[in-house]
Scaffold this motif. Structure first.
Motif, PDB file in Angstrom:
ATOM      1  N   ASN A 493       0.828  -1.209   0.000  1.00 15.67           N
ATOM      2  CA  ASN A 493       0.000   0.000   0.000  1.00 15.67           C
ATOM      3  C   ASN A 493       0.862   1.260   0.000  1.00 15.67           C
ATOM      4  O   ASN A 493       2.023   1.223   0.403  1.00 15.67           O
ATOM      5  CB  ASN A 493      -0.864   0.041   1.274  1.00 15.67           C
ATOM      6  CG  ASN A 493      -2.235  -0.570   1.045  1.00 15.67           C
ATOM      7  OD1 ASN A 493      -2.627  -0.789  -0.093  1.00 15.67           O
ATOM      8  ND2 ASN A 493      -2.952  -0.826   2.120  1.00 15.67           N
ATOM      9  N   GLY A 494       0.246   2.403  -0.392  1.00 17.73           N
ATOM     10  CA  GLY A 494       0.954   3.680  -0.302  1.00 17.73           C
ATOM     11  C   GLY A 494       0.821   4.255   1.103  1.00 17.73           C
ATOM     12  O   GLY A 494       0.019   3.784   1.918  1.00 17.73           O
ATOM     13  N   ARG A 495       1.606   5.295   1.399  1.00 16.36           N
ATOM     14  CA  ARG A 495       1.520   5.932   2.711  1.00 16.36           C
ATOM     15  C   ARG A 495       0.154   6.557   2.911  1.00 16.36           C
ATOM     16  O   ARG A 495      -0.431   7.115   1.996  1.00 16.36           O
ATOM     17  CB  ARG A 495       2.582   7.029   2.847  1.00 16.36           C
ATOM     18  CG  ARG A 495       3.957   6.527   3.250  1.00 16.36           C
ATOM     19  CD  ARG A 495       3.973   5.926   4.635  1.00 16.36           C
ATOM     20  NE  ARG A 495       3.854   6.903   5.702  1.00 16.36           N
ATOM     21  CZ  ARG A 495       4.878   7.335   6.437  1.00 16.36           C
ATOM     22  NH1 ARG A 495       6.075   6.890   6.222  1.00 16.36           N
ATOM     23  NH2 ARG A 495       4.679   8.212   7.410  1.00 16.36           N
ATOM     24  N   SER A 496      -0.352   6.451   4.109  1.00 14.70           N
ATOM     25  CA  SER A 496      -1.667   7.011   4.416  1.00 14.70           C
ATOM     26  C   SER A 496      -1.512   8.119   5.455  1.00 14.70           C
ATOM     27  O   SER A 496      -0.657   8.052   6.332  1.00 14.70           O
ATOM     28  CB  SER A 496      -2.568   5.905   4.965  1.00 14.70           C
ATOM     29  OG  SER A 496      -3.674   6.473   5.622  1.00 14.70           O
ATOM     30  N   ASP A 497      -2.346   9.160   5.311  1.00 13.65           N
ATOM     31  CA  ASP A 497      -2.297  10.248   6.293  1.00 13.65           C
ATOM     32  C   ASP A 497      -3.362  10.093   7.353  1.00 13.65           C
ATOM     33  O   ASP A 497      -3.435  10.877   8.286  1.00 13.65           O
ATOM     34  CB  ASP A 497      -2.511  11.595   5.589  1.00 13.65           C
ATOM     35  CG  ASP A 497      -1.267  11.998   4.837  1.00 13.65           C
ATOM     36  OD1 ASP A 497      -0.189  11.505   5.228  1.00 13.65           O
ATOM     37  OD2 ASP A 497      -1.380  12.768   3.863  1.00 13.65           O
ATOM     38  N   ASP A 498      -4.189   9.082   7.163  1.00 15.99           N
ATOM     39  CA  ASP A 498      -5.333   8.957   8.056  1.00 15.99           C
ATOM     40  C   ASP A 498      -5.210   7.675   8.888  1.00 15.99           C
ATOM     41  O   ASP A 498      -5.909   6.701   8.652  1.00 15.99           O
ATOM     42  CB  ASP A 498      -6.606   8.934   7.195  1.00 15.99           C
ATOM     43  CG  ASP A 498      -7.836   8.874   8.072  1.00 15.99           C
ATOM     44  OD1 ASP A 498      -7.764   9.381   9.212  1.00 15.99           O
ATOM     45  OD2 ASP A 498      -8.849   8.294   7.645  1.00 15.99           O
ATOM     46  N   LEU A 499      -4.283   7.686   9.844  1.00 16.28           N
ATOM     47  CA  LEU A 499      -4.056   6.491  10.647  1.00 16.28           C
ATOM     48  C   LEU A 499      -4.435   6.785  12.089  1.00 16.28           C
ATOM     49  O   LEU A 499      -4.351   7.920  12.543  1.00 16.28           O
ATOM     50  CB  LEU A 499      -2.583   6.094  10.584  1.00 16.28           C
ATOM     51  CG  LEU A 499      -2.071   5.649   9.216  1.00 16.28           C
ATOM     52  CD1 LEU A 499      -0.572   5.438   9.266  1.00 16.28           C
ATOM     53  CD2 LEU A 499      -2.774   4.380   8.775  1.00 16.28           C
ATOM     54  N   PRO A 500      -4.856   5.743  12.816  1.00 18.16           N
ATOM     55  CA  PRO A 500      -5.173   5.967  14.227  1.00 18.16           C
ATOM     56  C   PRO A 500      -3.910   6.395  14.988  1.00 18.16           C
ATOM     57  O   PRO A 500      -2.795   6.052  14.596  1.00 18.16           O
ATOM     58  CB  PRO A 500      -5.670   4.599  14.713  1.00 18.16           C
ATOM     59  CG  PRO A 500      -5.275   3.617  13.674  1.00 18.16           C
ATOM     60  CD  PRO A 500      -5.070   4.350  12.403  1.00 18.16           C
ATOM     61  N   ALA A 501      -4.126   7.159  16.057  1.00 20.10           N
ATOM     62  CA  ALA A 501      -2.981   7.630  16.828  1.00 20.10           C
ATOM     63  C   ALA A 501      -2.363   6.487  17.623  1.00 20.10           C
ATOM     64  O   ALA A 501      -3.008   5.478  17.900  1.00 20.10           O
ATOM     65  CB  ALA A 501      -3.427   8.736  17.767  1.00 20.10           C
ATOM     66  N   ASN A 502      -1.099   6.641  17.966  1.00 19.28           N
ATOM     67  CA  ASN A 502      -0.365   5.632  18.718  1.00 19.28           C
ATOM     68  C   ASN A 502      -0.702   5.767  20.204  1.00 19.28           C
ATOM     69  O   ASN A 502      -0.064   6.528  20.919  1.00 19.28           O
ATOM     70  CB  ASN A 502       1.134   5.844  18.491  1.00 19.28           C
ATOM     71  CG  ASN A 502       1.972   4.876  19.287  1.00 19.28           C
ATOM     72  OD1 ASN A 502       1.569   3.735  19.504  1.00 19.28           O
ATOM     73  ND2 ASN A 502       3.130   5.334  19.734  1.00 19.28           N
ATOM     74  N   GLU A 503      -1.720   5.033  20.646  1.00 23.64           N
ATOM     75  CA  GLU A 503      -2.170   5.162  22.033  1.00 23.64           C
ATOM     76  C   GLU A 503      -2.422   3.796  22.631  1.00 23.64           C
ATOM     77  O   GLU A 503      -2.725   2.847  21.910  1.00 23.64           O
ATOM     78  CB  GLU A 503      -3.498   5.923  22.078  1.00 23.64           C
ATOM     79  CG  GLU A 503      -3.410   7.363  21.689  1.00 23.64           C
ATOM     80  CD  GLU A 503      -4.797   7.944  21.501  1.00 23.64           C
ATOM     81  OE1 GLU A 503      -5.752   7.162  21.281  1.00 23.64           O
ATOM     82  OE2 GLU A 503      -4.925   9.164  21.591  1.00 23.64           O
ATOM     83  N   TYR A 504      -2.336   3.722  23.932  1.00 23.86           N
ATOM     84  CA  TYR A 504      -2.774   2.500  24.604  1.00 23.86           C
ATOM     85  C   TYR A 504      -3.805   2.871  25.661  1.00 23.86           C
ATOM     86  O   TYR A 504      -4.109   4.048  25.870  1.00 23.86           O
ATOM     87  CB  TYR A 504      -1.593   1.720  25.184  1.00 23.86           C
ATOM     88  CG  TYR A 504      -0.705   2.484  26.131  1.00 23.86           C
ATOM     89  CD1 TYR A 504      -0.984   2.514  27.492  1.00 23.86           C
ATOM     90  CD2 TYR A 504       0.414   3.167  25.674  1.00 23.86           C
ATOM     91  CE1 TYR A 504      -0.162   3.215  28.362  1.00 23.86           C
ATOM     92  CE2 TYR A 504       1.226   3.865  26.540  1.00 23.86           C
ATOM     93  CZ  TYR A 504       0.933   3.885  27.885  1.00 23.86           C
ATOM     94  OH  TYR A 504       1.740   4.572  28.746  1.00 23.86           O
ATOM     95  N   ALA A 505      -4.340   1.830  26.324  1.00 24.89           N
ATOM     96  CA  ALA A 505      -5.518   2.039  27.169  1.00 24.89           C
ATOM     97  C   ALA A 505      -5.220   2.891  28.389  1.00 24.89           C
ATOM     98  O   ALA A 505      -4.150   2.790  28.994  1.00 24.89           O
ATOM     99  CB  ALA A 505      -6.067   0.691  27.615  1.00 24.89           C
ATOM    100  N   GLY A 506      -6.178   3.717  28.773  1.00 25.97           N
ATOM    101  CA  GLY A 506      -6.127   4.395  30.059  1.00 25.97           C
ATOM    102  C   GLY A 506      -6.546   3.430  31.161  1.00 25.97           C
ATOM    103  O   GLY A 506      -6.840   2.266  30.899  1.00 25.97           O
ATOM    104  N   THR A 507      -6.571   3.918  32.407  1.00 28.61           N
ATOM    105  CA  THR A 507      -6.892   3.012  33.510  1.00 28.61           C
ATOM    106  C   THR A 507      -8.039   3.573  34.344  1.00 28.61           C
ATOM    107  O   THR A 507      -8.186   4.777  34.466  1.00 28.61           O
ATOM    108  CB  THR A 507      -5.677   2.825  34.441  1.00 28.61           C
ATOM    109  OG1 THR A 507      -5.212   4.122  34.828  1.00 28.61           O
ATOM    110  CG2 THR A 507      -4.577   2.074  33.769  1.00 28.61           C
ATOM    111  N   LEU A 508      -8.829   2.646  34.907  1.00 28.28           N
ATOM    112  CA  LEU A 508      -9.854   3.059  35.862  1.00 28.28           C
ATOM    113  C   LEU A 508      -9.205   3.335  37.210  1.00 28.28           C
ATOM    114  O   LEU A 508      -9.525   4.284  37.901  1.00 28.28           O
ATOM    115  CB  LEU A 508     -10.899   1.953  36.020  1.00 28.28           C
ATOM    116  CG  LEU A 508     -12.003   1.901  34.975  1.00 28.28           C
ATOM    117  CD1 LEU A 508     -12.898   0.715  35.240  1.00 28.28           C
ATOM    118  CD2 LEU A 508     -12.815   3.178  34.987  1.00 28.28           C
ATOM    119  N   SER A 509      -8.310   2.421  37.602  1.00 32.78           N
ATOM    120  CA  SER A 509      -7.552   2.606  38.829  1.00 32.78           C
ATOM    121  C   SER A 509      -6.094   2.686  38.405  1.00 32.78           C
ATOM    122  O   SER A 509      -5.544   1.715  37.907  1.00 32.78           O
ATOM    123  CB  SER A 509      -7.814   1.413  39.754  1.00 32.78           C
ATOM    124  OG  SER A 509      -6.885   1.398  40.794  1.00 32.78           O
ATOM    125  N   GLY A 510      -5.491   3.849  38.561  1.00 33.39           N
ATOM    126  CA  GLY A 510      -4.185   4.093  37.966  1.00 33.39           C
ATOM    127  C   GLY A 510      -3.019   3.785  38.897  1.00 33.39           C
ATOM    128  O   GLY A 510      -3.216   3.251  39.985  1.00 33.39           O
TER     129      GLY A 510
END
Lengths: 589, 65
Positions: A493-510
């Motif tokens: 595939n070609g490069r895409s500008d519309d990709l999800p951000a690089n994130e992981y889950a937040g926490t309920l109890s941190g």
């Protein structure tokens, strides 16, 4: 411009991508050997010589459980460290250095194994993944493994360096959860690999080079399992990491508890290593008492796995309820079952729950006699490493690929089909393997069939079990083909500008809810070492005492407590004699 | 970089205090029952369905019987 991993860390993304592609190459090779041996064993299609079956088996084992899993996890860990600390690696040349060492190492070992197919060289290494003496491989196989393991050690150093640098800048902050998971896993790995390093460097490699004439097989086996059990947690911990930090996010929720996740990883650091002897319940030469200690430790390991079951399911449920799910079981319908990343990981977790049961059977000392060295065990680890780990890795690949290539995933539907197909294939194959094991069908056997003897199934028939295994193997192979189609399609595939951000889950109890002592890595490492000393000192001493350090024939140095006593006695009589003569001289002067 | 949930399909926000994982309890209870039943079943497979194993008799151990 998107916020994908490759946008923030282009150089590191290249490292992760290279590690993943190396891992996929191993997966492809391992998969091919897998289907060959499935069809051979079950008798459906035998085109190789049965003597070569063991070369195929070695390649299947080593390529999948050493190269596929470990290359993938070094990629995941590099991503986890850089993302959660929000900093690039300290020295990119060092990072490529450990990758290079691992690549060279596994190439040497791989060539040694594959050379077993040809008579053109006398190189071969058909010693299976468990490489027990007296099976002997070409030195290149052992040397390659050493380089590979040293590569992983340096990778750990790389990640610790990142953490130390981050800690200097953020002295009062808690270790971010993904980094915490990487560090505890690596500490466990350092302790665990001491066993295999000793087995190879002190015994197997010198023996294979002809420097020593013999080895004590039980000693090298025990050192192998010192490493051989914790290595399964080395595969599993990155999968757990994905269940803790990615699965809640893709479910639409948050991680239920950061402190519980930390407790689980600490427990794995402490308990993973002093359990290896549970693979040797049937080895003569190790006293029952030592086996009992190993069993107790193993049963304790159920604790972090059950904690994980609770935390991960509760996090998924949180997502489902936020998406509108209701009821005791109705919330399951609100989960994003059309998302291959979610479905793959959830099905992998479900298979792992089933593996929990067969694992308990394996771990029980008396019940283990029923299934030891049978096909049951093969069924068990195809649920654990073959599904819980491998399917999780394949599922998260669909999230990672856009992050590390900057290109959109080729096909989400193919991805969904792939993970479901893996689940179905493994259901057929693994359940039939378990049942066959109960009938006494042996593992590691090219032709499990005997003149004048038939395995008798209480329910169903042997033919039906064989058919299920072969069918499962074919479905798994098809699933792999779909997986690689997606990997290659995405790369094209070609490069895409519309990709999800690089994130992981937040926490309920941190992390603010987690006791500070959980982050005291020195303390947990010290406890882990003490437990290993308790569990292994006496078994190892007694094995050396009986069979000699290098086998029964050569006893070059004090190898037992008795020898030490003898030496002490000899020394004592010398000294007393000398003193007496001095006194005698004194009196008579 | 730690971030919130994908909010596209999120209908409501459930915080720490109002979240009660009863579904997890239900699911884990089912798992526990399955494991307990399999454990009971194991007794029949292991001890009633087979000849004595190594645990059982001297003759089996030395391979006479």
């Amino acid at each position: 411009m998107s916020n994908a991993y490759i946008d923030d860390f282009p150089a590191e993304a290249k490292v992760v991508r290279t590690a993943f592609y190396s891992s996929f190459l191993a997966l492809a090779l391992g998969g091919v050997f897998g289907v060959i041996q499935t069809l051979h064993r079950t008798g459906y299609y035998r085109f190789i010589d049965s003597a070569d079956y063991y070369t195929v088996l070695t390649a299947h084992g080593v390529f999948l459980v050493i190269s596929f899993t470990i290359f993938f996890l070094v990629g995941v860990f590099t991503w986890a460290i850089t993302t959660s600390l929000d900093r690039g690696v300290e020295d990119l040349r060092f990072t490529w250095g450990w990758y290079g060492l691992m690549a060279i190492g596994i190439t040497l070992s791989g060539v040694a194994i594959l050379a077993g197919f040809t008579d053109a060289t006398d190189i071969s290494a058909s010693v299976l993944f468990t490489f027990y003496a007296p099976l002997q491989a070409h030195p290149m196989f052992y040397l390659g493994l050493v380089l590979f393991v040293v590569g992983t050690w340096l990778a750990g150093v790389d990640w610790f360096r990142s953490w130390w640098a981050w800690k200097a800048e953020n002295p009062d902050e808690r270790i971010p959860l993904p980094t915490f998971m990487v560090l505890t896993t690596m500490l466990m790995w350092y302790i665990a690999t001491l066993g295999v390093a000793a087995a190879i460097l002190v015994f197997l490699l010198p023996w294979s080079l002809g420097l020593v004439e013999s080895v004590n097989p039980l000693l090298t086996r025990t050192l192998f399992w010192f490493f051989g059990h914790p290595v399964v947690y080395f595969w599993l911990m990155p999968a757990y990491m994905m269940w803790y930090i990615m699965l809640p996010k893709v479910s639409g929720g948050k991680l239920f508890s950061d402190p519980l996740a930390r407790v689980v990883f600490v427990l794995f650091l402490i308990l993973s290593v002093p359990t290896g002897i549970h693979h040797q319940y049937l080895d003569p030469g190790i006293a029952e008492g030592f086996k009992f200690i190993a069993m107790t430790n193993t049963m304790f390991l159920l604790l972090p796995s059950l904690l994980t079951a609770f935390t991960v399911v509760a996090s998924m449920e949180h997502g489902a309820r936020q998406r509108g799910g209701e009821g005791y079981f109705g919330w399951l319908k609100a989960l994003p079952w059309r998302d291959p990343v979610f479905t793959g990981m959830a099905l992998a977790g479900l298979m792992f729950a089933a593996a929990g049961f067969s694992g308990m059977i394996n771990a029980g000392m008396n019940i283990n006699y029923l299934v030891h060295n049978t096909f049951w065990v093969v069924g068990h680890f195809h649920l654990t490493v073959g599904t819980a780990v491998a399917l999780t890795f394949m599922a998260v690949t669909y999230w990672f690929l856009p992050q590390i290539t900057g290109k959109a995933l080729w096909s989400r539907s193919v991805a969904l089909g792939q993970v479901v197909l893996w689940f179905v294939g493994m259901t057929f194959m693994s359940n039939a393997m378990h049942r066959a094991g109960l009938l006494g069908v042996p593992r590691r056997t090219a032709e499990p069939q005997y003149d004048g003897f038939e395995f008798e199934a209480a329910v169903g028939t042997m033919g039906e079990l064989q058919a299920q295994i072969a069918l499962g193997g074919i479905l798994l192979t098809l699933s792999l083909v779909l997986f690689f189609a997606n990997v290659v399609g995405t790369a094209l595939n070609g490069r895409s500008d519309d990709l999800p951000a690089n994130e992981y889950a937040g926490t309920l109890s941190g992390p603010e809810d987690a006791p500070l002592v959980l982050d005291n890595l020195k303390l947990w490492t010290a406890i882990a070492v003490v437990l290993v000393v308790f569990a292994y000192t006496f078994p190892l001493l007694s094995i050396i005492d009986r069979g000699g350090l290098f086998g029964p024939d050569i006893n070059p140095f004090p190898v037992s407590l008795e020898t030490v006593h003898l030496l002490a006695f000899a020394l004592e009589s010398h000294v007393t004699g000398a003193l007496e003569s001095v006194a005698w001289l004194g009196v008579n002067r | 970089m730690c971030a919130m949930t994908d909010e596209s399909e999120q209908r409501r926000e459930i915080g720490h205090d109002e979240y009660d994982p009863v579904g997890t309890l239900a699911l884990i209870t089912v798992y526990f029952l399955i494991i307990a039943l399999l454990w009971v079943f194991m007794y029949f497979v292991e001890f009633l369905g087979n000849e004595p194993t190594v645990v059982g008799s001297f003759l089996t151990v030395v391979g006479i019987a």
